[in-house]
Design a protein around this motif. Structure first.
Motif, PDB file in Angstrom:
ATOM      1  N   MET A   1       2.240  -5.629   9.306  1.00  0.00           N
ATOM      2  CA  MET A   1       1.873  -4.615  10.272  1.00  0.00           C
ATOM      3  C   MET A   1       3.152  -3.999  10.817  1.00  0.00           C
ATOM      4  O   MET A   1       4.088  -4.702  11.164  1.00  0.00           O
ATOM      5  N   VAL A   2       3.204  -2.694  10.885  1.00  0.00           N
ATOM      6  CA  VAL A   2       4.383  -1.958  11.330  1.00  0.00           C
ATOM      7  C   VAL A   2       4.049  -1.206  12.619  1.00  0.00           C
ATOM      8  O   VAL A   2       3.016  -0.543  12.701  1.00  0.00           O
ATOM      9  N   ASP A   3       4.904  -1.328  13.624  1.00  0.00           N
ATOM     10  CA  ASP A   3       4.744  -0.596  14.884  1.00  0.00           C
ATOM     11  C   ASP A   3       5.679   0.601  14.888  1.00  0.00           C
ATOM     12  O   ASP A   3       6.849   0.475  14.511  1.00  0.00           O
ATOM     13  N   ILE A   4       5.150   1.731  15.344  1.00  0.00           N
ATOM     14  CA  ILE A   4       5.934   2.963  15.411  1.00  0.00           C
ATOM     15  C   ILE A   4       5.789   3.524  16.820  1.00  0.00           C
ATOM     16  O   ILE A   4       4.694   3.542  17.383  1.00  0.00           O
ATOM     17  N   ILE A 114       0.411   0.306  11.900  1.00  0.00           N
ATOM     18  CA  ILE A 114      -0.078   0.668  10.578  1.00  0.00           C
ATOM     19  C   ILE A 114       0.159  -0.467   9.584  1.00  0.00           C
ATOM     20  O   ILE A 114       1.185  -1.145   9.637  1.00  0.00           O
ATOM     21  N   ARG A 115      -0.829  -0.646   8.737  1.00  0.00           N
ATOM     22  CA  ARG A 115      -0.697  -1.585   7.626  1.00  0.00           C
ATOM     23  C   ARG A 115      -1.312  -0.927   6.407  1.00  0.00           C
ATOM     24  O   ARG A 115      -2.408  -0.379   6.486  1.00  0.00           O
ATOM     25  N   VAL A 116      -0.598  -0.959   5.318  1.00  0.00           N
ATOM     26  CA  VAL A 116      -1.109  -0.438   4.059  1.00  0.00           C
ATOM     27  C   VAL A 116      -1.525  -1.652   3.244  1.00  0.00           C
ATOM     28  O   VAL A 116      -0.679  -2.481   2.877  1.00  0.00           O
ATOM     29  N   GLY A 125       9.874  -2.755   6.333  1.00  0.00           N
ATOM     30  CA  GLY A 125      11.032  -1.941   6.726  1.00  0.00           C
ATOM     31  C   GLY A 125      10.974  -0.556   6.114  1.00  0.00           C
ATOM     32  O   GLY A 125      11.193   0.450   6.801  1.00  0.00           O
ATOM     33  N   LEU A 126      10.664  -0.476   4.842  1.00  0.00           N
ATOM     34  CA  LEU A 126      10.537   0.811   4.162  1.00  0.00           C
ATOM     35  C   LEU A 126       9.374   1.611   4.729  1.00  0.00           C
ATOM     36  O   LEU A 126       9.499   2.811   4.986  1.00  0.00           O
TER      37      LEU A 126
END
Length: 146
Positions: A1-4, A114-116, A125-126
């Motif tokens: 999971m990525v936080d923006i 977001i999670r793909v 990271g990418l």
């Protein structure tokens, strides 16, 4: 999971900044290889479905997002919108907030988790860097164009 987290302060009234960032179809104009449809078309309210179709040909996928919070700015108070991602590929949520900023400007905050689904956490990271670049550029363009 990525936080923006993206933040911009713009020389616009709150209601105009809100209008610019919540015109969903315009998101398709500023995000590469993306078209956006809205069900029902207008006005946005809780339960509205915003579907971003991204990609080309057989590599395209839908990113359906349901509006779960819809609080436009009113009487100088902040506005807030939350979209829950309901797709098979892209999961998470996005929040847009427009609040009073310094000197009568509007402060716009875009938060996203977001999670793909097919990507392992090794690619976080990418994903974070590319999402910040794409969404940051999209936010700038949305706020610049009337």
């Amino acid at each position: 999971m990525v936080d923006i987290l993206l933040e911009r302060t713009v020389p616009l009234p709150l209601d105009e900044a809100w209008r610019r960032v919540t015109q969903w179809r315009r998101h398709g104009d500023v995000v590469p290889l993306t078209a956006v449809r809205v069900e029902p078309p207008a006005p946005t309210r809780r339960g509205t479905l915003v579907v971003a179709r991204s990609g080309v040909g057989p590599l395209a996928f839908d990113d359906p997002m349901e509006v779960t919070v819809w609080q436009p700015p009113q009487d100088g108070a902040a506005g807030r919108c939350r979209l829950e991602k309901r797709g098979r590929v892209v999961l998470g949520w996005a929040e847009l907030e427009v609040r009073p900023g310094p000197g009568g400007r509007a402060r716009v905050v875009w938060r996203e988790e977001i999670r793909v689904r097919p990507l392992p956490s090794l690619f976080d990271g990418l994903l974070r860097r590319s999402a910040r670049y794409v969404f940051g550029r999209a936010l700038n363009r949305l706020l610049r164009q009337a």
